[in-house]
Design an enzyme around this catalytic site. Sequence first.
Site, mmCIF file in Angstrom:
data_model
loop_
_atom_site.group_PDB
_atom_site.id
_atom_site.type_symbol
_atom_site.label_atom_id
_atom_site.label_comp_id
_atom_site.label_asym_id
_atom_site.label_seq_id
_atom_site.Cartn_x
_atom_site.Cartn_y
_atom_site.Cartn_z
ATOM 1 N N GLU A 1 -1.372 -7.485 -12.989
ATOM 2 C CA GLU A 1 -0.625 -7.396 -11.622
ATOM 3 C C GLU A 1 -1.410 -7.083 -10.401
ATOM 4 O O GLU A 1 -1.346 -7.391 -9.112
ATOM 5 C CB GLU A 1 0.683 -6.850 -11.714
ATOM 6 C CG GLU A 1 1.686 -6.828 -10.731
ATOM 7 C CD GLU A 1 2.995 -6.184 -10.859
ATOM 8 O OE1 GLU A 1 3.630 -5.357 -10.132
ATOM 9 O OE2 GLU A 1 3.481 -6.425 -12.010
ATOM 10 N N ASP A 2 -2.336 -5.684 -10.429
ATOM 11 C CA ASP A 2 -2.910 -5.099 -9.435
ATOM 12 C C ASP A 2 -4.390 -5.120 -9.510
ATOM 13 O O ASP A 2 -4.986 -4.300 -8.622
ATOM 14 C CB ASP A 2 -2.472 -3.392 -9.533
ATOM 15 C CG ASP A 2 -0.863 -3.275 -9.415
ATOM 16 O OD1 ASP A 2 -0.225 -4.180 -8.769
ATOM 17 O OD2 ASP A 2 -0.524 -2.286 -9.531
#
Length: 157
Positions: free
Chosen positions: A55-56
């Site tokens: 996600e990051d």
Amino acid sequence: MGPESAKAFAIRKHGKQQYDEHPYEHHLSQVVDILQTWTDDPDLLAAAWLHDTIEDTDTSRDDLMRLFGERVAGLVWAVTAEGESRADKMSAIYRKIADNPDAALVKLADRVANVEAASPGSRHLERYLGEHEGFAKAIRPYVPADAWTRMEAAYQP
């Protein structure tokens, strides 16, 4: 590769990212510490270190599969948000956890860490409180009672 390799990989990938005023490693460590009170499963612990990498960071599910195996990659994928809105993102996580229930414990440890770190009355805590009913419906059936008790306790001032 196990949890220690996952830790090193996650810390490197998150680089200079921050969690509030702390290096991102602080959040990851909190999630792992919470999870360790419920399980010693090395794949779950590795997934806890890696839970935000897809996600990051520039990490892909294929990267995780190649380095950590199918189960760990699947666990991380199950807790990875997809979509434009917060509701879409949470819905995607809940759908994927229903298909991979072992990931519920990783998501619960993440949520407990987030709630415990949130200041009373903060917008973060209010958001988590607002999501709690849907979160409980999606996560609680897959986690042990003592783990869920920790979630409930996290909301108490």
